[in-house]
Design a protein around this motif. Structure first.
Motif, PDB file in Angstrom:
ATOM      1  N   GLN A   1     -21.172 -14.680 -27.728  1.00 38.28           N
ATOM      2  CA  GLN A   1     -19.694 -14.074 -27.703  1.00 38.28           C
ATOM      3  C   GLN A   1     -19.819 -12.855 -26.461  1.00 38.28           C
ATOM      4  N   ALA A   2     -21.121 -12.805 -25.651  1.00 36.90           N
ATOM      5  CA  ALA A   2     -20.963 -11.822 -24.757  1.00 36.90           C
ATOM      6  C   ALA A   2     -20.191 -12.188 -23.542  1.00 36.90           C
ATOM      7  N   ASP A   3     -19.728 -11.221 -22.676  1.00 36.33           N
ATOM      8  CA  ASP A   3     -19.261 -11.280 -21.569  1.00 36.33           C
ATOM      9  C   ASP A   3     -20.418 -11.459 -20.452  1.00 36.33           C
ATOM     10  N   VAL A   4     -21.321 -10.677 -20.684  1.00 36.87           N
ATOM     11  CA  VAL A   4     -22.677 -10.596 -19.931  1.00 36.87           C
ATOM     12  C   VAL A   4     -23.816 -10.867 -20.584  1.00 36.87           C
TER      13      VAL A   4
ATOM     14  N   ASN B   1     -28.813  -8.633 -33.441  1.00 36.60           N
ATOM     15  CA  ASN B   1     -27.942  -9.850 -33.609  1.00 36.60           C
ATOM     16  C   ASN B   1     -26.898  -9.526 -34.688  1.00 36.60           C
ATOM     17  N   PRO B   2     -25.822  -8.511 -34.414  1.00 39.03           N
ATOM     18  CA  PRO B   2     -25.070  -8.262 -35.382  1.00 39.03           C
ATOM     19  C   PRO B   2     -23.893  -9.046 -36.071  1.00 39.03           C
ATOM     20  N   ALA B   3     -23.823 -10.058 -35.110  1.00 39.80           N
ATOM     21  CA  ALA B   3     -22.805 -11.235 -35.409  1.00 39.80           C
ATOM     22  C   ALA B   3     -23.327 -12.108 -36.624  1.00 39.80           C
ATOM     23  N   SER B   4     -24.777 -11.977 -36.750  1.00 42.69           N
ATOM     24  CA  SER B   4     -24.966 -12.949 -37.873  1.00 42.69           C
ATOM     25  C   SER B   4     -25.338 -12.075 -39.162  1.00 42.69           C
ATOM     26  N   GLU B   5     -25.030 -10.722 -39.250  1.00 36.99           N
ATOM     27  CA  GLU B   5     -25.221  -9.904 -40.075  1.00 36.99           C
ATOM     28  C   GLU B   5     -24.119 -10.121 -41.223  1.00 36.99           C
ATOM     29  N   ARG B   6     -23.071  -9.701 -40.563  1.00 31.65           N
ATOM     30  CA  ARG B   6     -21.450  -9.705 -41.193  1.00 31.65           C
ATOM     31  C   ARG B   6     -20.449 -10.447 -40.583  1.00 31.65           C
ATOM     32  N   PRO B   7     -19.626 -11.119 -41.344  1.00 34.61           N
ATOM     33  CA  PRO B   7     -18.741 -11.795 -40.798  1.00 34.61           C
ATOM     34  C   PRO B   7     -17.664 -10.742 -40.067  1.00 34.61           C
ATOM     35  N   LYS B   8     -17.479  -9.740 -40.694  1.00 37.96           N
ATOM     36  CA  LYS B   8     -16.538  -8.580 -40.241  1.00 37.96           C
ATOM     37  C   LYS B   8     -16.945  -7.960 -38.541  1.00 37.96           C
ATOM     38  N   TRP B   9     -18.312  -7.998 -38.520  1.00 40.35           N
ATOM     39  CA  TRP B   9     -18.919  -7.494 -37.354  1.00 40.35           C
ATOM     40  C   TRP B   9     -18.609  -8.647 -36.133  1.00 40.35           C
ATOM     41  N   ALA B  10     -18.853  -9.933 -36.686  1.00 39.89           N
ATOM     42  CA  ALA B  10     -18.775 -11.013 -35.616  1.00 39.89           C
ATOM     43  C   ALA B  10     -17.229 -11.014 -35.120  1.00 39.89           C
ATOM     44  N   GLU B  11     -16.098 -10.800 -36.055  1.00 45.47           N
ATOM     45  CA  GLU B  11     -15.042 -10.670 -35.877  1.00 45.47           C
ATOM     46  C   GLU B  11     -14.520  -9.427 -34.822  1.00 45.47           C
ATOM     47  N   ASN B  12     -15.329  -8.561 -35.059  1.00 41.15           N
ATOM     48  CA  ASN B  12     -15.183  -7.192 -34.321  1.00 41.15           C
ATOM     49  C   ASN B  12     -15.674  -7.349 -32.838  1.00 41.15           C
ATOM     50  N   LEU B  13     -16.727  -8.138 -32.789  1.00 42.38           N
ATOM     51  CA  LEU B  13     -17.193  -8.127 -31.467  1.00 42.38           C
ATOM     52  C   LEU B  13     -16.390  -8.908 -30.518  1.00 42.38           C
TER      53      LEU B  13
ATOM     54  N   LEU C   1     -15.448  -5.587 -23.375  1.00 40.33           N
ATOM     55  CA  LEU C   1     -16.793  -6.075 -22.786  1.00 40.33           C
ATOM     56  C   LEU C   1     -17.924  -5.811 -23.624  1.00 40.33           C
ATOM     57  N   LEU C   2     -18.742  -7.054 -23.829  1.00 39.60           N
ATOM     58  CA  LEU C   2     -19.912  -7.291 -24.716  1.00 39.60           C
ATOM     59  C   LEU C   2     -20.978  -7.578 -23.737  1.00 39.60           C
ATOM     60  N   VAL C   3     -21.997  -6.767 -23.594  1.00 41.23           N
ATOM     61  CA  VAL C   3     -23.295  -7.055 -22.955  1.00 41.23           C
ATOM     62  C   VAL C   3     -24.539  -7.155 -23.777  1.00 41.23           C
TER      63      VAL C   3
ATOM     64  N   ALA D   1     -16.338  -1.228 -25.916  1.00 38.49           N
ATOM     65  CA  ALA D   1     -17.156  -1.887 -25.047  1.00 38.49           C
ATOM     66  C   ALA D   1     -18.754  -1.617 -25.737  1.00 38.49           C
ATOM     67  N   LEU D   2     -19.527  -2.584 -25.766  1.00 42.08           N
ATOM     68  CA  LEU D   2     -20.960  -2.394 -26.473  1.00 42.08           C
ATOM     69  C   LEU D   2     -22.049  -3.050 -25.579  1.00 42.08           C
ATOM     70  N   TYR D   3     -23.255  -2.251 -25.598  1.00 43.33           N
ATOM     71  CA  TYR D   3     -24.445  -2.857 -24.757  1.00 43.33           C
ATOM     72  C   TYR D   3     -25.281  -2.974 -26.133  1.00 43.33           C
ATOM     73  N   VAL D   4     -25.661  -4.251 -26.367  1.00 43.45           N
ATOM     74  CA  VAL D   4     -26.464  -4.825 -27.624  1.00 43.45           C
ATOM     75  C   VAL D   4     -27.954  -5.028 -27.018  1.00 43.45           C
TER      76      VAL D   4
END
Length: 338
Positions: free
Chosen positions: A121-124, A90-102, A107-109, A83-86
């Motif tokens: 991509q967030a759940d909340v 905006n890590p999904a825009s920084e690296r394709p691998k990070w976008a995939e990992n998210l 849970l992604l907040v 789970a991550l609280y961001v």
């Protein structure tokens, strides 16, 4: 970075080195303890006296092991981290691998102003206020702590200040933080971070106050620097060079109508000789590709670019150079006219 630090030491200018953050208030975040191995005030995590003082202040026990860095958290997302609280990123825009990992998280907040790639991509999604809509402080690169009073407000908005969102979450988790406003939080920082002692909201005034660099300046030492050579490639025959520009495609900047014309164009710069060999002219649409991804850009011809390299600035609108690097510090690319 270590090579430049070594050069500064060798020429007798080591005391002039300073941290330059990429984002507004990066210095302030470091000052209050956002680094994984530091306590507030840049104090080492294993400083027993500082730990005991903070444990008395906060009535809790502090962890003894360093946390993970930004990169480590995102590299581990979906695996050891579930789970991550961001906030403010905006890590999904920084690296394709990070976008995939998210996308692999349980849970992604995301607490943010806009529905960016990570928020999608967030759940909340927790809607936050901008710096202009709330009271706060900024610490600039000369360590000057400055007040940033609320300038505008929207009576119909359901968004909340960052500190207020966290305060509500803490209360739901059974923790009652004694903060009624930003002034109370600033007073708490002045107690927790020794370098901020006395820097309360009222004491800052209109011009702000500096904290003393001498109190935390590390003793610099020469570091061994190893520059690994990129393997030769017939297909990817150019070296990618990237870096920051003054006016980029940041969310707040790009959303401001009068400033849009100042944003650096999504382009790739080539040396005239490299462009000629590829029959590329100024303004031609090109594709820049690496083994990790590709970007559609406009060609710029410049003799300021070294032969055999291409220059693509970071943080340009719709041009995530991380798609080419995907976490690597160096990368070979190819440029093809479309």
């Amino acid at each position: 970075r270590d090579g430049l630090a070594n050069l500064a030491l060798l020429t007798g200018h080591g005391d002039r080195l300073a941290y330059v953050g990429l984002d507004a208030n990066s210095q302030g975040c470091r000052d209050v303890g956002l680094l994984p191995d530091r306590l507030p005030g840049h104090v080492s995590l294993d400083d027993r006296e500082a730990r005991q003082r903070l444990e008395r202040l906060w009535q809790t026990t502090l962890p003894t092991r360093p946390g993970k860095t930004y990169r480590q958290m995102l590299d581990s997302a979906g695996e050891s981290i579930r789970a991550l609280y961001v906030m403010g990123a905006n890590p999904a825009s920084e690296r394709p691998k990070w976008a995939e990992n998210l996308g692999k998280l349980d849970l992604l907040v995301v607490q943010t102003l806009f529905l960016n790639e990570t928020a999608e991509q967030a759940d909340v999604v927790l809607p936050a206020l901008s710096w202009a809509e709330q009271d706060g402080t900024f610490t600039n690169l000369e360590r000057r702590v400055q007040r940033a009073p609320q300038a505008v407000s929207d009576p119909h908005s359901r968004a909340a200040a960052d500190w207020m969102i966290l305060d509500h979450l803490a209360r739901h988790m059974g923790v009652d933080w004694p903060f009624a406003d930003v002034r109370a939080i600033t007073a708490e920082i002045a107690k927790a971070a020794p370098i901020y002692k006395g820097l309360t909201w009222d004491a800052l005034g209109d011009q702000g106050l500096q904290w003393p660099a001498e109190s935390v300046r590390p003793k610099l030492r020469f570091q061994q620097v190893i520059q690994h050579a990129l393997p030769a490639s017939k297909e990817y025959d150019l070296c990618l060079v990237t870096g920051t520009v003054l006016y980029d495609g940041g969310e707040l900047f790009s959303m401001t109508e009068p400033l849009r014309g100042w944003v650096h164009a999504p382009a790739v710069a080539l040396h005239p000789d490299d462009a000629a060999r590829r029959q590329i002219a100024e303004g031609d649409p090109v594709t820049v590709a690496s083994p990790h991804g590709a970007l559609a850009l406009t060609a710029q011809i410049s003799d300021q670019v070294q032969p055999g390299t291409v220059w693509i600035p970071e943080s340009l609108p719709g041009t995530a150079v991380g798609a080419l690097l995907n976490g690597h510090g160096q990368q070979r690319v190819k440029v093809v006219k479309r």
